[in-house]
Design an enzyme around this catalytic site. Structure first.
Site, PDB file in Angstrom:
ATOM      1  N   ARG A 273       5.494  -0.624  -9.238  1.00 40.78           N
ATOM      2  CA  ARG A 273       4.406  -0.049 -10.017  1.00 40.78           C
ATOM      3  C   ARG A 273       4.715   1.432 -10.187  1.00 40.78           C
ATOM      4  O   ARG A 273       4.561   2.208  -9.239  1.00 40.78           O
ATOM      5  CB  ARG A 273       3.104  -0.255  -9.247  1.00 40.78           C
ATOM      6  CG  ARG A 273       1.844   0.036 -10.011  1.00 40.78           C
ATOM      7  CD  ARG A 273       0.673   0.078  -9.050  1.00 40.78           C
ATOM      8  NE  ARG A 273       0.657   1.335  -8.326  1.00 40.78           N
ATOM      9  CZ  ARG A 273       0.259   1.492  -7.076  1.00 40.78           C
ATOM     10  NH1 ARG A 273      -0.155   0.484  -6.376  1.00 40.78           N
ATOM     11  NH2 ARG A 273       0.278   2.696  -6.515  1.00 40.78           N
ATOM     12  N   HIS A 277      -2.188   2.984  -8.780  1.00 43.46           N
ATOM     13  CA  HIS A 277      -2.824   1.653  -8.719  1.00 43.46           C
ATOM     14  C   HIS A 277      -3.766   1.466  -9.910  1.00 43.46           C
ATOM     15  O   HIS A 277      -3.717   0.459 -10.604  1.00 43.46           O
ATOM     16  CB  HIS A 277      -3.589   1.499  -7.409  1.00 43.46           C
ATOM     17  CG  HIS A 277      -4.449   0.276  -7.374  1.00 43.46           C
ATOM     18  ND1 HIS A 277      -3.929  -0.995  -7.355  1.00 43.46           N
ATOM     19  CD2 HIS A 277      -5.798   0.130  -7.378  1.00 43.46           C
ATOM     20  CE1 HIS A 277      -4.923  -1.873  -7.342  1.00 43.46           C
ATOM     21  NE2 HIS A 277      -6.060  -1.215  -7.361  1.00 43.46           N
ATOM     22  N   TYR A 286       0.483   8.436  -0.655  1.00 41.50           N
ATOM     23  CA  TYR A 286       1.129   7.392   0.145  1.00 41.50           C
ATOM     24  C   TYR A 286       2.559   7.056  -0.231  1.00 41.50           C
ATOM     25  O   TYR A 286       3.143   6.157   0.355  1.00 41.50           O
ATOM     26  CB  TYR A 286       0.274   6.118   0.141  1.00 41.50           C
ATOM     27  CG  TYR A 286      -0.079   5.587  -1.242  1.00 41.50           C
ATOM     28  CD1 TYR A 286       0.834   4.809  -1.960  1.00 41.50           C
ATOM     29  CD2 TYR A 286      -1.316   5.864  -1.823  1.00 41.50           C
ATOM     30  CE1 TYR A 286       0.518   4.324  -3.218  1.00 41.50           C
ATOM     31  CE2 TYR A 286      -1.639   5.385  -3.081  1.00 41.50           C
ATOM     32  CZ  TYR A 286      -0.726   4.620  -3.774  1.00 41.50           C
ATOM     33  OH  TYR A 286      -1.041   4.138  -5.014  1.00 41.50           O
TER      34      TYR A 286
HETATM   35  C1  LIG Z   1     -11.032  -9.753  -2.363  1.00 36.76           C
HETATM   36  C2  LIG Z   1     -10.651  -8.369  -2.730  1.00 36.76           C
HETATM   37  N1  LIG Z   1     -10.429  -7.461  -1.751  1.00 36.76           N
HETATM   38  C3  LIG Z   1     -10.116  -6.193  -2.046  1.00 36.76           C
HETATM   39  C4  LIG Z   1     -10.005  -5.794  -3.337  1.00 36.76           C
HETATM   40  C5  LIG Z   1      -9.678  -4.347  -3.661  1.00 36.76           C
HETATM   41  N2  LIG Z   1      -8.346  -4.263  -4.250  1.00 36.76           N
HETATM   42  C6  LIG Z   1      -8.185  -4.186  -5.589  1.00 36.76           C
HETATM   43  S1  LIG Z   1      -6.587  -4.210  -6.016  1.00 36.76           S
HETATM   44  C7  LIG Z   1      -6.085  -4.278  -4.411  1.00 36.76           C
HETATM   45  C8  LIG Z   1      -4.640  -4.348  -4.088  1.00 36.76           C
HETATM   46  C9  LIG Z   1      -3.978  -5.527  -4.700  1.00 36.76           C
HETATM   47  O1  LIG Z   1      -2.609  -5.476  -4.452  1.00 36.76           O
HETATM   48  P1  LIG Z   1      -1.629  -6.545  -5.050  1.00 36.76           P
HETATM   49  O2  LIG Z   1      -2.119  -7.913  -4.783  1.00 36.76           O
HETATM   50  O3  LIG Z   1      -0.276  -6.200  -4.583  1.00 36.76           O
HETATM   51  O4  LIG Z   1      -1.738  -6.338  -6.643  1.00 36.76           O
HETATM   52  P2  LIG Z   1      -1.397  -5.023  -7.493  1.00 36.76           P
HETATM   53  O5  LIG Z   1      -2.649  -4.233  -7.592  1.00 36.76           O
HETATM   54  O6  LIG Z   1      -0.306  -4.295  -6.818  1.00 36.76           O
HETATM   55  O7  LIG Z   1      -1.014  -5.533  -8.841  1.00 36.76           O
HETATM   56  C10 LIG Z   1      -7.181  -4.273  -3.556  1.00 36.76           C
HETATM   57  C11 LIG Z   1      -7.116  -4.263  -2.094  1.00 36.76           C
HETATM   58  C12 LIG Z   1     -10.257  -6.755  -4.338  1.00 36.76           C
HETATM   59  N3  LIG Z   1     -10.178  -6.452  -5.645  1.00 36.76           N
HETATM   60  N4  LIG Z   1     -10.564  -8.019  -4.024  1.00 36.76           N
END
Ligand SMILES: Cc1ncc(C[n+]2csc(CCOP(=O)(O)OP(=O)(O)O)c2C)c(N)n1
Ligand SMILES: [Mg+2]
Lengths: 385, 347
Positions: A273, A277, A286
């Site tokens: 990425r 985020h 980080y």
């Molecule tokens: C059940 C849940 N817990 C926490 C979150 C908060 N949250 C949003 S994105 C994220 C990280 C997701 O990481 P990843 O699965 O690697 O996907 P990326 O964002 O890197 O595409 C978190 C913790 C959420 N959306 N849903």
């Protein structure tokens, strides 16, 4: 005792025999653009000629431009939020181009590339990020579920859709997109249990972009994520997610398997990425600039551009053509977003149920009466905006 | 950050929570924090900023992304004698952990005839008015209030946030601590020696005409409504319920016995909500004192809408004043200060 230091060592290793690309992610394009042989992938790339490469290049470029434009619109206050896909274009376009239109895709919130490939109206799609709608297209029309924020939940939906397709005797497949972080959620693991138990024609595309917000993938797992599905009996392909051809080929393998009754496949697309985020995140807290720079070297679009150049394609013309298309998409998107008007607040009561309930009709009437009383009050006005 | 026993500081509410976590970590080495992005990043709201640097990654743990596991492993840690303080990143992400909370956390003490205690604190940034996308603005407190065995508390000011969280961490009962995220940046004085109880409501503003009971982010809105009403000579008694479960019905009943009128406000939808419970309890106990039907100012019974609709959806100064008018049998007495124009900035 430290929980942290011991974590990777205490995890039992799943079955590596079911996973390809563990030592080195499967690829056919070097970052310098040169093509190398890959036994597993090459047979699935026979039709990829200059024309196809050019199309992929244009797709990648347009996705990057949509992403950049949307991000800029957050900075101008036109959009509330945007989860950027920059750096992940090849993972999304490569996999998306391996599907046919009737295959149903269930994504998270970052798969802007799939929305583009499925011909979604970009202005309409942006309404979600403008905070005026919860979804930006008709999932049934595009065979594409709208963005889903609860991490991992869509993996079950894709599995269930695939179970349904199988029950129908159809050769449609379903695809779930999720991130590296999502592989820790129960939903994703339970999806793999069902996919395996029912041999569902589902493809799990995990874009391992190295982070779940601030958490590096090592927080989720001390071993390659592609080993997780193997514990459920699901074969895995670990590919260079910045190599659009590798992702295309790997997804074709998975799709063929699913269509022909071979059950689920898990693809781990190793990518990065490049942006934050979301537009509200500050990645400097980080990760280092050096780390980001090292991934810039592996940029998926630059890589394909170099490859086109090396194969003798008219790269200047291709670039120009891509630019014209990107400019047009960006202009249209910007115009659509800035034209969005504030919706009628009465619609907040719509679609809670298939038919309105008495309770909600009453609440709507109370809302109307309240708004009317505000408009009638001295000094009051009815401007909701 | 160091705790100075008698120090009174001006802190933002979010920082006051950070201070409470700091002081609890310092006071008891069985206390630890776990959650998503709480370490290096300091949490998405920076509430835990600096705590991992101070206490190390063993006590301020960035967990894998799995809410059921966050709650479920905290249960195991509690069995082992720890006092877990876990964070759910946003209200709408608590549901993957719901089963562990309602089927395990809530029932373990009862199931084991008191032999196993669950001194867990589950911190949940909650509520709307932050212009965010789906699942980031919800008020799920009544699901938990409905579950026996859980304490469910909120806080409306930096002092309350500090004192309530310290009490929650000290409690041997499991506590859901709902943090009004739209108020994270509001400032107030914090005395770090004050620890409160987890059972009582508090009368913030006395008044003789109407009782207005609320909690969390709506407390500020209620105080503004009381001020606007005072300009018209109407005295609203504002009660911060603080504890949603158990609900301090006594304090509300005592107030209604004086005012004869009750308005309850919260951000959660109306159906089967905290106001449902409070109104029913007051009607049961103070029916004879009521001079008008109780009024409720809540979100509507729809999913949390896209943020463009928030100002219609959430309780506002005007909607509260409207309800107060109805409770008093008045019509159209809205004050200029409570006009729609200022709602966005004042809610
Ligand atoms: C059940 C849940 N817990 C926490 C979150 C908060 N949250 C949003 S994105 C994220 C990280 C997701 O990481 P990843 O699965 O690697 O996907 P990326 O964002 O890197 O595409 C978190 C913790 C959420 N959306 N849903
Ligand atoms: Mg990720």
């Amino acid at each position: 005792m430290s929980l942290i230091e011991n974590r990777p060592l205490t995890v039992p290793a799943p079955n590596p025999a079911l996973a390809a690309g563990l030592d080195e992610p499967l690829s056919v394009l070097h970052p310098d653009g040169s093509r190398h042989a890959n036994e597993l992938l090459d047979p699935h790339l026979g039709d990829v000629d200059e024309h196809a490469l050019t199309d992929l290049y244009v797709d990648l470029s347009i996705l990057r431009r949509i992403d950049a434009e949307a991000f800029a619109l957050t900075r101008q206050g036109e959009l509330l939020l945007w989860p950027p896909a920059q750096g992940q274009e090849a993972a999304q376009i490569g996999s998306g181009r391996a599907l046919r239109d009737t295959d149903f895709v269930f994504g998270s919130y970052r798969e802007h590339g799939l929305a583009y490939l499925r011909g979604v109206d970009q202005g309409e799609a942006m309404r979600v990020w403008k905070g005026v709608q919860q979804s930006g297209w008709d999932p049934m029309e595009h065979h594409l579920a709208t963005p889903q924020i609860i991490i991992g939940a869509q993996s079950l939906h894709a599995t269930g859709y695939a179970m349904g397709a199988r029950m129908d005797g159809s050769d449609d497949v379903a695809v779930a997109y999720f991130g590296d972080g999502a592989t820790s959620e129960g939903d994703v693991n339970e999806a793999m249990v069902f996919a395996s138990a029912f041999q569902a024609p589902v493809i799990f595309v995990c874009q391992n972009n190295q982070y779940a917000i601030s958490e590096p993938v090592a927080v989720q797992s001390g071993f390659p994520l592609a080993l997780r599905p193997t514990g459920f009996g699901i074969p895995a392909l670990r590919v260079d997610g910045n190599d659009v051809l590798a992702v295309l080929a790997a997804t074709r393998i998975a799709v063929e398997r699913a269509r022909s009754g071979g059950g689920p496949t898990f693809i781990e697309a190793m990518t990065y990425r490049m942006g934050p985020h979301t537009s509200t995140d500050d990645p400097k807290r980080y990760r280092s600039e050096d780390e980001v720079a090292s991934w810039r070297e592996k940029d998926p679009i630059v890589r394909l551009e170099r490859h086109l150049e090396q194969t003798g394609a008219p790269i200047a013309r291709i670039r120009e053509e891509a630019k014209i298309r990107c400019d047009a998409v960006a202009k249209e998107l910007r115009a659509a977003v800035t034209a969005v008007s504030v919706p009628d607040h009465r619609t907040l009561f719509s679609n809670v149920y298939t038919t309105p309930t008495k309770r909600l009709e009453r609440q709507l009437a109370e809302h109307d009466a309240f708004v009317a009383s505000i408009e009638a009050a001295p000094g009051g006005h009815g401007d909701h905006a | 950050m160091t705790a100075v026993e008698t120090d009174i500081q001006t802190l933002q509410l979010g920082k006051a929570i950070g201070a409470a976590l700091h002081d609890a970590l310092e006071a008891d080495d069985k206390v630890f924090l776990m959650g998503e992005d709480i370490g290096q990043l300091g949490g998405v709201f920076r509430v835990t900023d600096g705590l991992q640097a101070t206490f190390g990654p063993q006590r301020v743990i960035d967990s894998p992304l799995a809410e059921s596991a966050i709650i479920g492993t905290a249960i195991g840690m509690a069995y082992r004698g720890y006092r877990p303080v876990v964070e759910i990143q946003f209200d709408g992400f608590i549901y993957p952990g719901f089963d562990q909370i309602v089927a395990q956390v809530a029932k373990l003490h009862y199931r084991t005839k008191g032999r196993v205690r669950m001194p867990l604190v589950i911190r949940v940034p909650y509520g709307g008015d932050i212009g965010s996308v789906e699942h980031h603005s919800e008020s799920p407190e009544s699901y938990f209030a409905h579950t026996a065995g859980l304490r469910v508390v909120t806080a409306a000011t930096p002092q309350e946030a500090y004192s309530t969280l310290r009490a929650a961490i000290a409690s041997d009962d499991p506590v859901l601590f709902f943090e009004p995220k739209s108020r994270y940046w509001s400032k107030g004085e914090v005395d770090r020696t004050i620890v409160r109880d987890l059972d009582t409501a508090t009368v913030l503003v006395p008044g003789r005409d109407v009782t207005l009971a609320t909690y969390g982010p709506v407390v500020q809105t209620a105080l503004q409504a009381a001020e606007a009403a005072a300009d018209e000579g109407i005295e609203i008694e504002v009660i911060d319920l603080r504890s949603i479960s158990p609900l301090d019905v006594d304090t509300v009943v005592a107030s209604v016995e004086r005012t004869g009128r009750l308005v309850v406000a919260h951000e959660a939808p109306k159906e089967a909500s905290v106001s449902s419970e409070l109104v029913a309890s007051v009607v049961e106990r103070a029916f004879a004192s009521l001079q008008a039907a109780p009024e409720r100012v809540t979100a509507y019974d729809t999913p949390y809408p896209p943020s463009a609709f928030e100002e219609s959806y959430l309780p506002s100064v005007d909607r509260i004043l409207d309800a107060v008018d109805r409770a008093l049998g008045r019509r159209h007495s809205r004050s200029a200060t409570g006009s729609m124009a200022m709602q966005g900035g004042t809610r």
